[in-house]
Design a protein around this motif. Structure first.
Motif, mmCIF file in Angstrom:
data_model
loop_
_atom_site.group_PDB
_atom_site.id
_atom_site.type_symbol
_atom_site.label_atom_id
_atom_site.label_comp_id
_atom_site.label_asym_id
_atom_site.label_seq_id
_atom_site.Cartn_x
_atom_site.Cartn_y
_atom_site.Cartn_z
ATOM 1 N N THR A 187 0.841 -1.212 0.000
ATOM 2 C CA THR A 187 0.000 0.000 0.000
ATOM 3 C C THR A 187 0.871 1.255 0.000
ATOM 4 N N GLN A 188 1.882 1.260 0.875
ATOM 5 C CA GLN A 188 2.800 2.416 0.931
ATOM 6 C C GLN A 188 3.555 2.568 -0.389
ATOM 7 N N LEU A 189 3.901 1.447 -0.988
ATOM 8 C CA LEU A 189 4.622 1.455 -2.264
ATOM 9 C C LEU A 189 3.783 2.145 -3.340
ATOM 10 N N LYS A 190 2.521 1.775 -3.401
ATOM 11 C CA LYS A 190 1.616 2.330 -4.423
ATOM 12 C C LYS A 190 1.358 3.821 -4.163
ATOM 13 N N GLU A 191 1.302 4.191 -2.868
ATOM 14 C CA GLU A 191 1.103 5.611 -2.518
ATOM 15 C C GLU A 191 2.292 6.455 -2.971
ATOM 16 N N ASN A 215 2.725 -1.205 -10.529
ATOM 17 C CA ASN A 215 1.715 -2.225 -10.277
ATOM 18 C C ASN A 215 2.274 -3.128 -9.170
ATOM 19 N N PRO A 216 1.687 -3.077 -7.955
ATOM 20 C CA PRO A 216 2.277 -3.810 -6.820
ATOM 21 C C PRO A 216 1.905 -5.299 -6.779
ATOM 22 N N GLU A 217 1.258 -5.793 -7.796
ATOM 23 C CA GLU A 217 0.803 -7.189 -7.803
ATOM 24 C C GLU A 217 1.975 -8.151 -7.559
ATOM 25 N N GLY A 218 1.818 -9.038 -6.581
ATOM 26 C CA GLY A 218 2.859 -10.026 -6.287
ATOM 27 C C GLY A 218 3.918 -9.521 -5.322
ATOM 28 N N VAL A 219 3.931 -8.196 -5.062
ATOM 29 C CA VAL A 219 4.934 -7.624 -4.149
ATOM 30 C C VAL A 219 4.400 -7.705 -2.717
ATOM 31 N N VAL A 220 5.195 -8.286 -1.825
ATOM 32 C CA VAL A 220 4.792 -8.415 -0.429
ATOM 33 C C VAL A 220 5.490 -7.357 0.423
ATOM 34 N N LEU A 221 6.712 -6.973 -0.020
ATOM 35 C CA LEU A 221 7.520 -6.020 0.741
ATOM 36 C C LEU A 221 8.462 -5.301 -0.229
ATOM 37 N N ALA A 222 8.745 -4.032 0.074
ATOM 38 C CA ALA A 222 9.715 -3.279 -0.734
ATOM 39 C C ALA A 222 10.732 -2.638 0.200
ATOM 40 N N SER A 223 11.945 -2.455 -0.305
ATOM 41 C CA SER A 223 13.021 -1.846 0.477
ATOM 42 C C SER A 223 13.555 -0.664 -0.322
ATOM 43 N N TYR A 224 13.558 0.525 0.323
ATOM 44 C CA TYR A 224 13.843 1.773 -0.393
ATOM 45 C C TYR A 224 14.996 2.509 0.285
ATOM 46 N N GLY A 225 16.029 2.825 -0.473
ATOM 47 C CA GLY A 225 17.190 3.559 0.058
ATOM 48 C C GLY A 225 16.897 5.040 0.149
#
Length: 459
Positions: A164-168, A174-184
């Motif tokens: 949700t945060q990723l899409k915001e 398209n966040p489909e299939g993504v469970v977690l993201a890591s951002y520098g």
């Protein structure tokens, strides 16, 4: 001396007069011949070689105390891995050594003019700190969480994002299939590789480093025998001189030296083999080769007018496909590493355009729907100095060669780590051990002990 030059000039004129209409000269001058003697010969004039040269001069007690020569076989740099890189820098590794190398190198790049500006020139690295964004599927999300803890502990500024945060934050994903993201959040992004290479080179030359174009084709060395604690006989080699062949010529120059640095990148394994590494019996130290070979990687430039905007990070999808912005105006570069069984032919740098159609575009368009309407505008290929043992750098001296230091095998992260690795190698040579970052875990010992240091990647 002047008299000899005058004599040679007269002989050249006489020879060319005898061959009207020909520009051939029997006594070709080589202004770029290396000196007959040096303290340190660095083989490989990519960013790693020039970084080491710079740091050696930076650390010497007075100017011209250490005579350093850098030998590069490709004067045009048309096949140099440095220049053909995607130019990324990230802290998002799983090994503390790699994270610390990145932190130190990013700090160097942020303050590059304090280090590499010359009287004539300041450096504009075009360091774009837009961060890296790694996307994890359910299978690998736990690895991402563990890596995140390691990164934070080492001092890297990284944030984990839910789908949700990723899409915001990035509505074009398209966040489909993504469970977690890591951002520098800082010290990550990309820069111009050619500018970094040239900045190190110009600065090092201004400090007295000698540049030479040619190929190291042989070594003169002596051998003595040592017996290990468990009774194994070791033939220990000491290099006396390096044979440098001039480009497109039979002319060569032997250079006597005290120390050789193997920073020959994708071709460093071949250089080590000239000294017999890997040619001994299989179960001995001499039977273990330097495990570095060229691996070809493609980079594609695509145009997509409606693609992601200025805040676009260097995105790495869990499929292995990556992309980043390239300048302004809807241009991006993209790529992925092939499967082990599909490694392309390394005898040339030709690009396989079908690879983009089959392996990259479907994943790009799935993750960023705007990329359904992209157009490939150009592409190139370059070599990784691929460490087949554990895909990590090999830094330090080999137990069988007294005076060759290695800085190779970085498998795609040599460019981004070059400022910090250069400093570390200079410390090893001039101080006898690491002073700022302890990189002893990246030495040869792990290869001899067959204990790989593997990155826990999420792709």
């Amino acid at each position: 001396n002047k008299y000899l030059e005058a004599q040679l000039g007269a002989m050249r004129k006489k020879a060319s007069d005898a061959l009207p209409g020909s520009s051939w000269t029997p006594l070709q001058q080589y202004p770029n011949l290396p000196p007959e003697r040096a303290d340190i010969v660095i083989v490989g004039g990519g960013v790693m070689g020039w970084s080491i040269a710079y740091w050696l001069k930076k650390k010497e007690s007075a100017r011209d105390v250490v005579k350093v020569v850098v030998v590069e076989k490709d004067p045009t740099y048309s096949q140099a891995s440095t220049v053909l890189s995607a130019g990324g820098i990230r802290q998002q590794f799983s090994l503390p050594e790699n994270i610390h190398l990145s932190l130190a190198s990013a700090d160097f790049m942020r303050n590059i003019n304090e280090h590499l500006a010359t009287l004539d020139d300041s450096v504009d690295l075009q360091f774009n700190q837009s961060g890296y964004l790694f996307l994890a599927s359910e299978d690998v999300a736990h690895i991402m969480e563990e890596n995140y803890k390691t990164q934070r502990y080492a001092g890297a500024q990284v944030a984990l994002l839910s789908p949700t945060q990723l899409k915001e934050k990035f509505p074009w994903i398209n966040p489909e299939g993504v469970v977690l993201a890591s951002y520098g959040l800082e010290n990550e992004g990309w820069f111009d590789p050619w500018t970094l290479l040239n900045a190190f080179r110009r600065k090092a030359i201004s400090m007295g480093v000698i540049q030479c174009y040619g190929e190291v084709t042989d070594f003169k060395h002596t051998t003595n025998v040592a017996i290990t604690a468990d009774g194994e006989q070791l033939d220990r080699t000491r290099i006396k001189s390096v044979k440098v062949q001039m480009p497109n010529s039979l002319v060569y120059q032997p250079v006597e030296c005290a120390i050789v640095v193997n920073a020959a990148g994708a071709f460093s394994g071949k250089l080590a083999a000239m000294l017999g590494l890997g040619s001994g019996p299989k179960d001995t130290i001499a039977g273990i080769p330097l495990p570095v070979e060229p691996r070809k990687r493609y980079v594609y430039v695509v145009h997509c007018p409606d693609g992601p905007g200025l805040d676009t990070p260097f995105l790495i999808d869990y499929s292995g496909v990556y992309f980043r912005r390239e300048g302004l105006g809807g241009n991006y570069i993209a790529g992925t590493s092939p499967e082990e069984a599909e490694e392309p032919d390394t005898s040339n740098l030709e690009v396989d355009h079908q690879f983009f159609e089959d392996k990259i575009w479907p994943n790009l368009a799935n993750r960023v729907p705007a990329f359904e309407k992209l157009k490939v505008t150009s592409a190139w290929a370059g070599f990784y100095d691929y460490n087949t043992f554990d895909q990590n750098g090999i830094i330090g001296i080999h137990p069988l060669i007294n005076n060759m230091y290695f800085a190779t095998g970085f498998s795609g992260h040599g460019l981004q780590h070059s400022p910090a690795v250069g400093r570390a190698v200079a410390e090893l040579i001039l101080d006898g051990n690491f002073q700022t970052l302890n990189l002893s875990a990246l030495g040869f010992q792990r290869i001899l002990a067959q204990e790989p240091m593997l990155e826990r990647n999420i792709v």
